[in-house]
Design an enzyme around this catalytic site. Structure first.
Site, PDB file in Angstrom:
ATOM      1  N   ASP A  46       0.750  -1.138   0.072  1.00  0.00           N
ATOM      2  CA  ASP A  46       0.109   0.119  -0.123  1.00  0.00           C
ATOM      3  C   ASP A  46       0.716   1.157  -0.094  1.00  0.00           C
ATOM      4  O   ASP A  46       1.713   1.595   1.120  1.00  0.00           O
ATOM      5  CB  ASP A  46      -0.935   0.226   1.211  1.00  0.00           C
ATOM      6  CG  ASP A  46      -2.041   1.282   1.066  1.00  0.00           C
ATOM      7  OD1 ASP A  46      -2.898   0.887   0.754  1.00  0.00           O
ATOM      8  OD2 ASP A  46      -1.569   2.224   1.929  1.00  0.00           O
ATOM      9  N   TYR A  51       3.336   9.579  -0.540  1.00  0.00           N
ATOM     10  CA  TYR A  51       4.229   9.063   0.310  1.00  0.00           C
ATOM     11  C   TYR A  51       5.765   9.338  -0.271  1.00  0.00           C
ATOM     12  O   TYR A  51       6.687   9.074   0.447  1.00  0.00           O
ATOM     13  CB  TYR A  51       4.057   7.751   0.584  1.00  0.00           C
ATOM     14  CG  TYR A  51       2.921   7.226   1.199  1.00  0.00           C
ATOM     15  CD1 TYR A  51       1.947   8.356   1.717  1.00  0.00           C
ATOM     16  CD2 TYR A  51       2.479   5.917   1.240  1.00  0.00           C
ATOM     17  CE1 TYR A  51       0.824   7.982   2.508  1.00  0.00           C
ATOM     18  CE2 TYR A  51       1.328   5.763   1.688  1.00  0.00           C
ATOM     19  CZ  TYR A  51       0.501   6.589   2.551  1.00  0.00           C
ATOM     20  OH  TYR A  51      -0.818   6.172   2.991  1.00  0.00           O
ATOM     21  N   HIS A 109      -7.403   9.757  -2.074  1.00  0.00           N
ATOM     22  CA  HIS A 109      -6.560   9.820  -0.780  1.00  0.00           C
ATOM     23  C   HIS A 109      -7.503  10.376   0.337  1.00  0.00           C
ATOM     24  O   HIS A 109      -7.935   9.693   1.445  1.00  0.00           O
ATOM     25  CB  HIS A 109      -5.011  10.434  -0.687  1.00  0.00           C
ATOM     26  CG  HIS A 109      -4.313   9.900   0.240  1.00  0.00           C
ATOM     27  ND1 HIS A 109      -2.802   9.762  -0.027  1.00  0.00           N
ATOM     28  CD2 HIS A 109      -4.528   9.333   1.471  1.00  0.00           C
ATOM     29  CE1 HIS A 109      -2.524   9.228   0.935  1.00  0.00           C
ATOM     30  NE2 HIS A 109      -3.088   9.050   2.072  1.00  0.00           N
TER      31      HIS A 109
END
Ligand SMILES: NC(=O)c1ccc[n+]([C@@H]2O[C@H](COP(=O)([O-])OP(=O)(O)OC[C@H]3O[C@@H](n4cnc5c(N)ncnc54)[C@H](OP(=O)(O)O)[C@@H]3O)[C@@H](O)[C@H]2O)c1
Length: 282
Positions: A46, A51, A109
Protein backbone atom coordinates in the site's frame (compact mmCIF):
# COMPACT_ATOMS: atom_id res chain seq x y z
CA UNK A 1 2.57 -17.72 2.73
CA UNK A 2 -0.75 -18.79 1.32
CA UNK A 3 -2.28 -18.43 4.80
CA UNK A 4 -3.31 -14.84 4.03
CA UNK A 5 -6.99 -14.92 3.08
CA UNK A 6 -8.27 -13.10 0.02
CA UNK A 7 -11.26 -10.78 0.27
CA UNK A 8 -13.53 -10.55 -2.78
CA UNK A 9 -14.39 -6.96 -3.67
CA UNK A 10 -17.66 -5.73 -5.17
CA UNK A 11 -16.13 -5.74 -8.69
CA UNK A 12 -15.18 -9.43 -8.41
CA UNK A 13 -11.44 -8.81 -7.90
CA UNK A 14 -9.70 -10.21 -4.84
CA UNK A 15 -7.31 -8.53 -2.41
CA UNK A 16 -5.02 -10.15 0.18
CA UNK A 17 -6.41 -9.24 3.61
CA UNK A 18 -2.91 -8.55 4.98
CA UNK A 19 -0.43 -6.30 3.23
CA UNK A 20 2.54 -4.03 3.87
CA UNK A 21 2.19 -0.22 4.22
CA UNK A 22 4.99 2.14 3.22
CA UNK A 23 3.82 5.48 4.70
CA UNK A 24 6.79 7.32 6.26
CA UNK A 25 9.39 4.96 4.80
CA UNK A 26 12.19 7.07 3.32
CA UNK A 27 12.51 6.59 -0.42
CA UNK A 28 16.11 5.40 0.10
CA UNK A 29 14.87 2.61 2.38
CA UNK A 30 11.72 1.69 0.51
CA UNK A 31 12.95 -0.71 -2.19
CA UNK A 32 14.82 -2.79 0.38
CA UNK A 33 11.85 -2.80 2.79
CA UNK A 34 9.49 -3.91 0.00
CA UNK A 35 11.86 -6.67 -1.13
CA UNK A 36 12.19 -7.88 2.46
CA UNK A 37 8.41 -7.81 2.94
CA UNK A 38 7.96 -9.90 -0.20
CA UNK A 39 10.67 -12.33 0.98
CA UNK A 40 8.70 -12.77 4.22
CA UNK A 41 5.56 -13.50 2.23
CA UNK A 42 3.64 -10.22 1.88
CA UNK A 43 1.94 -9.98 -1.52
CA UNK A 44 0.15 -6.65 -1.10
CA UNK A 45 1.82 -3.23 -0.92
CA UNK A 46 0.00 0.00 0.00
CA UNK A 47 1.63 3.21 -1.21
CA UNK A 48 0.49 6.70 -2.33
CA UNK A 49 1.75 9.57 -4.42
CA UNK A 50 1.82 11.54 -1.14
CA UNK A 51 4.39 9.12 0.37
CA UNK A 52 6.99 10.02 -2.26
CA UNK A 53 8.13 6.43 -2.70
CA UNK A 54 6.09 4.96 -5.57
CA UNK A 55 9.21 4.67 -7.75
CA UNK A 56 11.02 2.70 -5.05
CA UNK A 57 7.98 0.47 -4.45
CA UNK A 58 8.17 -0.51 -8.13
CA UNK A 59 11.92 -1.12 -7.83
CA UNK A 60 11.46 -3.30 -4.75
CA UNK A 61 8.80 -5.41 -6.45
CA UNK A 62 10.96 -5.88 -9.55
CA UNK A 63 14.00 -6.73 -7.37
CA UNK A 64 11.99 -9.46 -5.62
CA UNK A 65 11.95 -11.46 -8.84
CA UNK A 66 8.21 -12.07 -8.60
CA UNK A 67 5.93 -11.46 -11.54
CA UNK A 68 3.98 -8.21 -11.40
CA UNK A 69 0.77 -10.22 -11.23
CA UNK A 70 1.87 -11.91 -8.00
CA UNK A 71 1.88 -8.67 -6.00
CA UNK A 72 -1.20 -6.56 -5.27
CA UNK A 73 -0.34 -2.84 -5.55
CA UNK A 74 -2.40 0.08 -4.26
CA UNK A 75 -1.68 3.76 -4.78
CA UNK A 76 -3.63 6.95 -4.17
CA UNK A 77 -4.45 10.26 -5.83
CA UNK A 78 -2.82 13.15 -3.99
CA UNK A 79 -4.82 16.11 -2.68
CA UNK A 80 -3.49 18.57 -5.26
CA UNK A 81 -4.92 16.60 -8.18
CA UNK A 82 -8.70 16.47 -7.69
CA UNK A 83 -9.54 18.38 -10.88
CA UNK A 84 -10.23 15.63 -13.45
CA UNK A 85 -7.50 16.72 -15.88
CA UNK A 86 -4.98 16.84 -13.02
CA UNK A 87 -6.20 13.43 -11.85
CA UNK A 88 -5.61 11.98 -15.32
CA UNK A 89 -2.06 13.37 -15.41
CA UNK A 90 -1.36 12.27 -11.84
CA UNK A 91 -2.54 8.72 -12.55
CA UNK A 92 -0.27 8.54 -15.61
CA UNK A 93 2.63 9.69 -13.41
CA UNK A 94 1.81 7.14 -10.70
CA UNK A 95 1.92 4.33 -13.26
CA UNK A 96 5.13 5.57 -14.84
CA UNK A 97 6.81 6.06 -11.41
CA UNK A 98 5.80 2.57 -10.33
CA UNK A 99 6.91 1.29 -13.73
CA UNK A 100 3.70 -0.70 -14.22
CA UNK A 101 0.92 -0.57 -16.78
CA UNK A 102 -1.76 -0.94 -14.11
CA UNK A 103 -2.39 -0.78 -10.39
CA UNK A 104 -4.63 -3.25 -8.61
CA UNK A 105 -6.32 -0.51 -6.63
CA UNK A 106 -6.33 3.28 -6.94
CA UNK A 107 -7.90 5.47 -4.25
CA UNK A 108 -8.88 9.10 -3.77
CA UNK A 109 -6.67 9.77 -0.75
CA UNK A 110 -8.92 12.33 1.02
CA UNK A 111 -12.39 13.70 0.13
CA UNK A 112 -11.41 17.36 0.83
CA UNK A 113 -15.03 18.51 1.22
CA UNK A 114 -13.91 22.07 2.05
CA UNK A 115 -11.86 22.40 -1.17
CA UNK A 116 -12.65 22.25 -4.91
CA UNK A 117 -16.13 23.69 -4.13
CA UNK A 118 -16.82 20.45 -2.31
CA UNK A 119 -16.68 18.55 -5.60
CA UNK A 120 -15.16 15.09 -5.21
CA UNK A 121 -17.82 13.73 -7.59
CA UNK A 122 -16.02 14.80 -10.78
CA UNK A 123 -12.81 13.38 -9.27
CA UNK A 124 -14.58 10.07 -8.77
CA UNK A 125 -15.83 10.14 -12.37
CA UNK A 126 -12.16 10.37 -13.48
CA UNK A 127 -11.43 7.36 -11.26
CA UNK A 128 -14.25 5.51 -13.04
CA UNK A 129 -12.43 6.18 -16.34
CA UNK A 130 -9.24 4.59 -14.95
CA UNK A 131 -11.25 1.54 -13.95
CA UNK A 132 -13.08 1.34 -17.26
CA UNK A 133 -9.85 1.54 -19.29
CA UNK A 134 -8.36 -1.30 -17.20
CA UNK A 135 -5.42 0.61 -15.77
CA UNK A 136 -6.92 0.54 -12.27
CA UNK A 137 -8.27 -2.97 -11.75
CA UNK A 138 -10.29 -1.63 -8.81
CA UNK A 139 -11.04 1.89 -7.65
CA UNK A 140 -11.90 3.08 -4.19
CA UNK A 141 -11.73 5.93 -1.73
CA UNK A 142 -9.95 6.76 1.49
CA UNK A 143 -11.12 8.76 4.47
CA UNK A 144 -14.67 9.06 3.13
CA UNK A 145 -17.39 9.63 5.68
CA UNK A 146 -20.91 8.23 5.28
CA UNK A 147 -22.25 11.44 3.71
CA UNK A 148 -19.43 11.42 1.15
CA UNK A 149 -20.22 7.81 0.21
CA UNK A 150 -23.93 8.62 -0.01
CA UNK A 151 -23.18 11.43 -2.43
CA UNK A 152 -21.15 9.13 -4.69
CA UNK A 153 -23.99 6.59 -4.57
CA UNK A 154 -26.48 9.25 -5.67
CA UNK A 155 -24.40 10.89 -8.40
CA UNK A 156 -22.06 8.27 -9.91
CA UNK A 157 -22.12 4.79 -11.44
CA UNK A 158 -19.45 2.74 -9.68
CA UNK A 159 -19.61 1.91 -5.97
CA UNK A 160 -16.10 2.24 -4.48
CA UNK A 161 -14.53 -1.18 -3.96
CA UNK A 162 -12.92 -0.10 -0.68
CA UNK A 163 -12.86 2.74 1.81
CA UNK A 164 -9.48 3.06 3.54
CA UNK A 165 -10.06 4.70 6.93
CA UNK A 166 -8.39 5.07 10.31
CA UNK A 167 -9.31 2.05 12.47
CA UNK A 168 -7.61 0.60 15.56
CA UNK A 169 -8.74 -0.43 19.04
CA UNK A 170 -8.90 3.18 20.30
CA UNK A 171 -10.86 4.30 17.22
CA UNK A 172 -13.16 1.54 15.97
CA UNK A 173 -14.85 3.82 13.39
CA UNK A 174 -17.78 1.41 13.39
CA UNK A 175 -20.46 3.61 11.80
CA UNK A 176 -18.39 4.08 8.62
CA UNK A 177 -17.41 0.38 8.64
CA UNK A 178 -21.05 -0.66 8.97
CA UNK A 179 -22.11 1.59 6.11
CA UNK A 180 -19.43 -0.13 4.02
CA UNK A 181 -20.66 -3.60 5.02
CA UNK A 182 -24.21 -2.69 4.09
CA UNK A 183 -23.20 -1.29 0.69
CA UNK A 184 -20.53 -3.77 -0.44
CA UNK A 185 -17.58 -1.47 0.30
CA UNK A 186 -14.67 -3.30 1.97
CA UNK A 187 -12.98 -1.50 4.85
CA UNK A 188 -9.23 -1.08 4.89
CA UNK A 189 -7.96 -0.10 8.35
CA UNK A 190 -5.10 2.39 8.29
CA UNK A 191 -2.70 2.83 11.23
CA UNK A 192 -3.96 -0.57 12.44
CA UNK A 193 -1.73 -0.50 15.53
CA UNK A 194 -2.17 3.29 15.91
CA UNK A 195 1.52 3.68 14.98
CA UNK A 196 2.36 1.69 18.13
CA UNK A 197 0.04 3.73 20.36
CA UNK A 198 -2.14 0.81 21.48
CA UNK A 199 0.60 -1.74 22.12
CA UNK A 200 1.13 -0.96 25.80
CA UNK A 201 -2.53 -1.00 26.70
CA UNK A 202 -2.99 -3.43 29.61
CA UNK A 203 -6.02 -5.12 28.00
CA UNK A 204 -3.96 -5.85 24.92
CA UNK A 205 -0.82 -6.94 26.78
CA UNK A 206 -2.94 -9.29 28.93
CA UNK A 207 -4.54 -10.92 25.89
CA UNK A 208 -1.09 -11.16 24.28
CA UNK A 209 0.28 -12.94 27.33
CA UNK A 210 -2.69 -15.30 27.42
CA UNK A 211 -2.43 -16.35 23.76
CA UNK A 212 1.38 -16.29 23.64
CA UNK A 213 1.63 -13.63 20.92
CA UNK A 214 2.94 -10.05 20.79
CA UNK A 215 0.60 -7.09 21.35
CA UNK A 216 0.98 -6.14 17.67
CA UNK A 217 0.01 -9.65 16.55
CA UNK A 218 -3.06 -9.56 18.80
CA UNK A 219 -4.22 -6.19 17.47
CA UNK A 220 -3.67 -7.20 13.84
CA UNK A 221 -5.56 -10.45 14.49
CA UNK A 222 -8.45 -8.43 15.99
CA UNK A 223 -8.69 -6.51 12.70
CA UNK A 224 -8.56 -9.72 10.64
CA UNK A 225 -11.37 -11.31 12.69
CA UNK A 226 -13.45 -8.14 12.25
CA UNK A 227 -13.06 -8.68 8.50
CA UNK A 228 -11.03 -5.58 7.69
CA UNK A 229 -7.99 -5.39 5.38
CA UNK A 230 -4.74 -4.27 7.09
CA UNK A 231 -1.21 -3.32 6.00
CA UNK A 232 0.99 -2.52 9.00
CA UNK A 233 4.16 -0.54 8.28
CA UNK A 234 7.54 -1.45 9.68
CA UNK A 235 11.13 -1.05 8.59
CA UNK A 236 12.25 -3.52 11.26
CA UNK A 237 12.59 -7.01 9.75
CA UNK A 238 11.69 -8.84 12.99
CA UNK A 239 8.48 -6.78 13.29
CA UNK A 240 7.68 -7.26 9.60
CA UNK A 241 8.01 -11.00 10.19
CA UNK A 242 5.94 -10.99 13.40
CA UNK A 243 3.20 -8.86 11.84
CA UNK A 244 2.88 -11.48 9.11
CA UNK A 245 2.45 -14.41 11.55
CA UNK A 246 -1.14 -13.84 12.58
CA UNK A 247 -2.91 -16.78 10.99
CA UNK A 248 -1.90 -19.54 13.40
CA UNK A 249 -4.06 -18.45 16.34
CA UNK A 250 -7.51 -17.08 17.07
CA UNK A 251 -8.94 -14.63 19.57
CA UNK A 252 -12.04 -15.88 21.37
CA UNK A 253 -15.15 -13.74 21.52
CA UNK A 254 -14.39 -12.41 24.99
CA UNK A 255 -10.88 -11.27 23.89
CA UNK A 256 -12.45 -9.66 20.81
CA UNK A 257 -15.06 -7.90 22.99
CA UNK A 258 -12.46 -6.70 25.52
CA UNK A 259 -10.35 -5.16 22.74
CA UNK A 260 -13.39 -3.64 21.03
CA UNK A 261 -14.38 -2.06 24.37
CA UNK A 262 -11.21 0.08 24.23
CA UNK A 263 -12.90 2.29 21.60
CA UNK A 264 -12.73 5.96 22.60
CA UNK A 265 -14.80 7.14 19.64
CA UNK A 266 -13.60 10.55 18.32
CA UNK A 267 -11.18 10.92 21.26
CA UNK A 268 -9.25 7.96 19.87
CA UNK A 269 -8.73 9.41 16.41
CA UNK A 270 -5.03 10.09 15.77
CA UNK A 271 -5.11 11.48 12.21
CA UNK A 272 -6.92 14.44 10.65
CA UNK A 273 -10.72 14.51 10.58
CA UNK A 274 -11.92 13.85 7.00
CA UNK A 275 -14.53 16.63 7.22
CA UNK A 276 -11.89 19.30 7.80
CA UNK A 277 -8.68 17.84 6.36
CA UNK A 278 -7.55 20.38 3.73
CA UNK A 279 -3.80 19.88 3.42
CA UNK A 280 -2.69 20.23 -0.16
CA UNK A 281 0.99 19.85 -1.04
CA UNK A 282 2.40 22.92 -2.77
N1 LIG B 1 -5.16 6.54 3.65
C1 LIG B 1 -4.60 7.23 4.61
O1 LIG B 1 -4.93 8.41 4.83
C2 LIG B 1 -3.54 6.59 5.45
C3 LIG B 1 -3.06 7.22 6.60
C4 LIG B 1 -2.09 6.57 7.36
C5 LIG B 1 -1.63 5.32 6.97
N2 LIG B 1 -2.08 4.74 5.83
C6 LIG B 1 -1.60 3.39 5.37
O2 LIG B 1 -1.65 2.49 6.46
C7 LIG B 1 -0.35 1.94 6.67
C8 LIG B 1 -0.13 1.60 8.14
O3 LIG B 1 -0.35 2.74 8.95
P1 LIG B 1 0.83 3.56 9.67
O4 LIG B 1 2.07 3.39 8.93
O5 LIG B 1 0.32 4.94 9.90
O6 LIG B 1 0.92 2.92 11.13
P2 LIG B 1 0.96 1.46 11.78
O7 LIG B 1 1.15 0.40 10.75
O8 LIG B 1 -0.22 1.37 12.71
O9 LIG B 1 2.26 1.58 12.71
C9 LIG B 1 3.55 1.77 12.19
C10 LIG B 1 4.49 2.10 13.36
O10 LIG B 1 4.48 1.03 14.32
C11 LIG B 1 5.78 0.46 14.44
N3 LIG B 1 5.58 -0.99 14.44
C12 LIG B 1 5.23 -1.78 13.40
N4 LIG B 1 5.12 -3.07 13.78
C13 LIG B 1 5.42 -3.10 15.10
C14 LIG B 1 5.50 -4.14 16.05
N5 LIG B 1 5.26 -5.41 15.70
N6 LIG B 1 5.83 -3.83 17.34
C15 LIG B 1 6.06 -2.54 17.68
N7 LIG B 1 6.01 -1.50 16.82
C16 LIG B 1 5.69 -1.78 15.53
C17 LIG B 1 6.58 0.93 13.24
O11 LIG B 1 7.94 1.12 13.61
P3 LIG B 1 9.21 0.66 12.70
O12 LIG B 1 8.90 0.95 11.27
O13 LIG B 1 10.32 1.51 13.25
O14 LIG B 1 9.43 -0.81 12.96
C18 LIG B 1 5.93 2.28 12.95
O15 LIG B 1 6.47 3.28 13.78
C19 LIG B 1 0.58 3.04 6.13
O16 LIG B 1 1.91 2.58 5.94
C20 LIG B 1 -0.16 3.43 4.88
O17 LIG B 1 0.06 2.46 3.87
C21 LIG B 1 -3.04 5.34 5.07
Amino acid sequence: MSDVPNITLNDGNTIPQLGFGVFQIDPEETAEAVTEAIRIGYRHIDTAEMYGNEREVGEGIRASGLDRGDVYVTSKLNNSFHDPDDARRAFDTTLSDLGFDHVDLFLIHWPLPTLYDGDFVSTWKAMEEFHNDGRARSVGVSNFQIEHLERLAAETDIVPAVNQIEVHPYFANDAVREYGQEHGIATEAWSPIAQGGVLEDSTITQVAEKVGKTPAQVVLRWHIQRGDIVFPKSVTPSRMQGNFEIFDFELDSSDMDDISALDKDEDGRTGPHPDTMDKVPS
